[in-house]
Design an enzyme around this catalytic site. Sequence first.
Site, PDB file in Angstrom:
ATOM      1  N   HIS A  63      10.658  61.709  29.273  1.00 36.79           N
ATOM      2  CA  HIS A  63      11.584  61.876  30.396  1.00 36.79           C
ATOM      3  C   HIS A  63      12.948  61.323  30.003  1.00 36.79           C
ATOM      4  O   HIS A  63      13.106  60.745  28.926  1.00 36.79           O
ATOM      5  CB  HIS A  63      11.045  61.219  31.666  1.00 36.79           C
ATOM      6  CG  HIS A  63      10.892  59.734  31.599  1.00 36.79           C
ATOM      7  ND1 HIS A  63       9.985  59.106  30.769  1.00 36.79           N
ATOM      8  CD2 HIS A  63      11.523  58.729  32.279  1.00 36.79           C
ATOM      9  CE1 HIS A  63      10.064  57.799  30.938  1.00 36.79           C
ATOM     10  NE2 HIS A  63      10.993  57.546  31.840  1.00 36.79           N
ATOM     11  N   HIS A  65      15.025  58.971  31.315  1.00 36.44           N
ATOM     12  CA  HIS A  65      15.519  57.620  31.571  1.00 36.44           C
ATOM     13  C   HIS A  65      16.008  57.017  30.253  1.00 36.44           C
ATOM     14  O   HIS A  65      15.444  57.266  29.186  1.00 36.44           O
ATOM     15  CB  HIS A  65      14.429  56.750  32.192  1.00 36.44           C
ATOM     16  CG  HIS A  65      14.307  56.952  33.677  1.00 36.44           C
ATOM     17  ND1 HIS A  65      13.138  56.701  34.368  1.00 36.44           N
ATOM     18  CD2 HIS A  65      15.206  57.376  34.606  1.00 36.44           C
ATOM     19  CE1 HIS A  65      13.338  56.964  35.656  1.00 36.44           C
ATOM     20  NE2 HIS A  65      14.575  57.373  35.821  1.00 36.44           N
ATOM     21  N   ASP A  67      15.877  54.208  28.680  1.00 30.83           N
ATOM     22  CA  ASP A  67      15.052  53.435  27.753  1.00 30.83           C
ATOM     23  C   ASP A  67      14.149  54.324  26.901  1.00 30.83           C
ATOM     24  O   ASP A  67      13.444  53.821  26.020  1.00 30.83           O
ATOM     25  CB  ASP A  67      14.231  52.373  28.490  1.00 30.83           C
ATOM     26  CG  ASP A  67      13.326  52.941  29.565  1.00 30.83           C
ATOM     27  OD1 ASP A  67      13.746  53.877  30.265  1.00 30.83           O
ATOM     28  OD2 ASP A  67      12.193  52.432  29.726  1.00 30.83           O
ATOM     29  N   HIS A  68      14.190  55.628  27.140  1.00 35.05           N
ATOM     30  CA  HIS A  68      13.387  56.566  26.354  1.00 35.05           C
ATOM     31  C   HIS A  68      14.233  57.518  25.509  1.00 35.05           C
ATOM     32  O   HIS A  68      13.675  58.228  24.672  1.00 35.05           O
ATOM     33  CB  HIS A  68      12.468  57.373  27.273  1.00 35.05           C
ATOM     34  CG  HIS A  68      11.431  56.539  27.954  1.00 35.05           C
ATOM     35  ND1 HIS A  68      10.099  56.544  27.585  1.00 35.05           N
ATOM     36  CD2 HIS A  68      11.527  55.642  28.976  1.00 35.05           C
ATOM     37  CE1 HIS A  68       9.424  55.701  28.359  1.00 35.05           C
ATOM     38  NE2 HIS A  68      10.274  55.141  29.206  1.00 35.05           N
ATOM     39  N   HIS A 141       6.388  60.495  38.212  1.00 30.85           N
ATOM     40  CA  HIS A 141       7.421  59.481  38.017  1.00 30.85           C
ATOM     41  C   HIS A 141       8.623  59.834  38.894  1.00 30.85           C
ATOM     42  O   HIS A 141       8.637  60.869  39.562  1.00 30.85           O
ATOM     43  CB  HIS A 141       7.802  59.420  36.536  1.00 30.85           C
ATOM     44  CG  HIS A 141       8.567  58.195  36.154  1.00 30.85           C
ATOM     45  ND1 HIS A 141       8.212  56.925  36.564  1.00 30.85           N
ATOM     46  CD2 HIS A 141       9.686  58.043  35.381  1.00 30.85           C
ATOM     47  CE1 HIS A 141       9.073  56.055  36.072  1.00 30.85           C
ATOM     48  NE2 HIS A 141       9.971  56.706  35.362  1.00 30.85           N
ATOM     49  N   ASP A 212       6.032  57.465  31.580  1.00 28.98           N
ATOM     50  CA  ASP A 212       5.921  56.605  32.760  1.00 28.98           C
ATOM     51  C   ASP A 212       5.271  57.392  33.897  1.00 28.98           C
ATOM     52  O   ASP A 212       5.640  58.538  34.159  1.00 28.98           O
ATOM     53  CB  ASP A 212       7.300  56.134  33.192  1.00 28.98           C
ATOM     54  CG  ASP A 212       7.998  55.305  32.121  1.00 28.98           C
ATOM     55  OD1 ASP A 212       7.411  55.130  31.036  1.00 28.98           O
ATOM     56  OD2 ASP A 212       9.126  54.849  32.370  1.00 28.98           O
ATOM     57  N   HIS A 270       4.593  49.961  27.072  1.00 29.06           N
ATOM     58  CA  HIS A 270       5.590  49.906  28.151  1.00 29.06           C
ATOM     59  C   HIS A 270       5.365  48.630  28.971  1.00 29.06           C
ATOM     60  O   HIS A 270       5.215  48.651  30.190  1.00 29.06           O
ATOM     61  CB  HIS A 270       5.500  51.155  29.036  1.00 29.06           C
ATOM     62  CG  HIS A 270       6.794  51.481  29.733  1.00 29.06           C
ATOM     63  ND1 HIS A 270       7.062  51.071  31.014  1.00 29.06           N
ATOM     64  CD2 HIS A 270       7.884  52.178  29.324  1.00 29.06           C
ATOM     65  CE1 HIS A 270       8.258  51.512  31.376  1.00 29.06           C
ATOM     66  NE2 HIS A 270       8.784  52.180  30.365  1.00 29.06           N
TER      67      HIS A 270
END
Length: 309
Positions: A63, A65, A67-68, A141, A212, A270
């Site tokens: 996805h 976000h 942090d990915h 998510h 996530d 995670h």
Amino acid sequence: MQLEFLGTGAGSPSKQRNVASVALRLLEERNAIWLFDVGEATQHQILNTTIRPRKIEKIFITHLHGDHIFGLPGLLSSRSFQGGTEPLTIYGPVGIKRYVQTSLQVSESRLSYPLHFVEITDDGELFNDHGFRVIARKLDHKIACFGYRIEEADHPGELQVEKLREQKVPSGPIYGQLKAGKTVTLPDGRVLDGHDFIGTPQPGRIIAILGDTRQTKNAILLAQNADVLVHESTFAKDETKMAHNYYHSTSKQAAEIAKKAGVKKLLLNHISARYTGKAAYQLAYQVRNIIPDTRVVNDFDVIDIPFKK
């Protein structure tokens, strides 16, 4: 086949854990590396491993976000700078192409290799070359998020050499033809079917790597009978309400998914920065009554994925 964890933290980097990225090492199988998510500083983490960026063949983004994905433009540029010329394909939700292209355009970065994108809009097969098959399914998510199921094709059975010797079949090119399943006529007139001299096929390995998510049926489908499930564990087993509110999972919820799917090994990642030291390892200890082979992975952990016995 191995999984190497480059980042196992949640949300933002900490001293103990970088943000999300895991490498599937397929060097023996296809002389390649597949990456799943590329959080900030992933390329710096790679410097502490034997991974060569030019070996990265595919990148799967769960996805969008930060942090990915924040490490993606830098990694792509470094792959080019280090002499990468082979094509690279990025799979991910709608928007990943625009994000990468905008980052490269604004920074005036030029790549030395073809870059392809496959934007995912729904559940289905992404890739199948008869050696490996990859399936994506939507997770639950805050934004569009996917999990990936990697299926290795079955390996042909071994040639039963002793059986051939018992029947006084001369060694040589004939063995290769029989191993290929061909029908061979011997000099003495006997006709042999190669399939009669090949052992039971070795089942291919199955890995599920999820982004996530809350608990969802699609997670079970992705993980069905997998040898390994990589599942987020942002919260401890008793923090169910908080996990639900933030669209994440507890360690217990991850184990329940693994149990329903018939998974053999559960790898929890995670991990929130609130869990350090013994508190992090408790996430696995608390759910081993559900899945005995459960562990919390750390940055740079390498997990072998052996064939089924």
